[in-house]
Design a protein around this motif. Sequence first.
Motif, PDB file in Angstrom:
ATOM      1  N   GLN A  42       1.001  -1.482   0.335  1.00  0.00           N
ATOM      2  CA  GLN A  42       0.192  -0.058   0.010  1.00  0.00           C
ATOM      3  C   GLN A  42       0.612   1.384  -0.151  1.00  0.00           C
ATOM      4  O   GLN A  42       0.071   2.314  -1.098  1.00  0.00           O
ATOM      5  N   VAL A  43       2.022   1.618   0.911  1.00  0.00           N
ATOM      6  CA  VAL A  43       2.478   2.690   0.505  1.00  0.00           C
ATOM      7  C   VAL A  43       3.618   2.830  -0.603  1.00  0.00           C
ATOM      8  O   VAL A  43       3.875   4.267  -0.753  1.00  0.00           O
ATOM      9  N   ARG A  44       3.797   1.504  -0.779  1.00  0.00           N
ATOM     10  CA  ARG A  44       4.316   2.241  -2.423  1.00  0.00           C
ATOM     11  C   ARG A  44       3.068   1.518  -3.568  1.00  0.00           C
ATOM     12  O   ARG A  44       4.154   2.239  -4.322  1.00  0.00           O
ATOM     13  N   GLY A  45       2.051   1.553  -3.482  1.00  0.00           N
ATOM     14  CA  GLY A  45       0.758   2.247  -4.232  1.00  0.00           C
ATOM     15  C   GLY A  45       0.701   1.421  -5.401  1.00  0.00           C
ATOM     16  O   GLY A  45       0.490   1.334  -6.333  1.00  0.00           O
ATOM     17  N   LEU A  46       0.902   0.264  -4.853  1.00  0.00           N
ATOM     18  CA  LEU A  46       0.103  -1.179  -5.086  1.00  0.00           C
ATOM     19  C   LEU A  46      -0.899  -1.230  -4.242  1.00  0.00           C
ATOM     20  O   LEU A  46      -1.058  -2.389  -3.597  1.00  0.00           O
ATOM     21  N   HIS A  47      -1.727  -1.377  -5.369  1.00  0.00           N
ATOM     22  CA  HIS A  47      -3.240  -1.433  -4.982  1.00  0.00           C
ATOM     23  C   HIS A  47      -4.522  -2.889  -5.024  1.00  0.00           C
ATOM     24  O   HIS A  47      -5.057  -2.849  -4.428  1.00  0.00           O
ATOM     25  N   ARG A  48      -3.083  -3.826  -5.244  1.00  0.00           N
ATOM     26  CA  ARG A  48      -3.514  -4.852  -4.880  1.00  0.00           C
ATOM     27  C   ARG A  48      -2.794  -6.341  -4.457  1.00  0.00           C
ATOM     28  O   ARG A  48      -1.270  -5.651  -4.572  1.00  0.00           O
ATOM     29  N   ALA A  49      -2.512  -7.170  -4.196  1.00  0.00           N
ATOM     30  CA  ALA A  49      -2.036  -8.290  -3.212  1.00  0.00           C
ATOM     31  C   ALA A  49      -0.736  -8.623  -4.647  1.00  0.00           C
ATOM     32  O   ALA A  49      -1.451  -8.861  -5.553  1.00  0.00           O
TER      33      ALA A  49
END
Length: 116
Positions: A59-66
């Motif tokens: 989430q912090v890195r901007g990846l909105h999915r696993a």
Amino acid sequence: MGTETDWVYRVFEPHGSEGWRPYGSDPERWRGTITADDSSEGPQYALSLVVVDLMTEWQVRGLHRAKHVRVYLWRDEEGDPEDADAIVEVRPSTHAELPASDRIRAPAGYRPGDER
């Protein structure tokens, strides 16, 4: 009661036909030990901490999915993956990659069992 267990964890990611490799550009970041109460919930507690840490980083890195990863857990010390005491596989949803407009939908007016 009142005793603790060290749970050693390591996170792996798929690597094509070669199988699984340590996760991330800094594999040591996703390797460690968690001390938990010596109870039946101990392994679940340790695994949940690792998965929450992974999801927070995504989430912090901007990846909105696993991402697709496996978390291996051993009692006391790391061993071979096939000897892990617990394994959790986190997989992204295939629908999460598609915009809502591209998801497969039933045609308007369709009812299950309709054989038109």
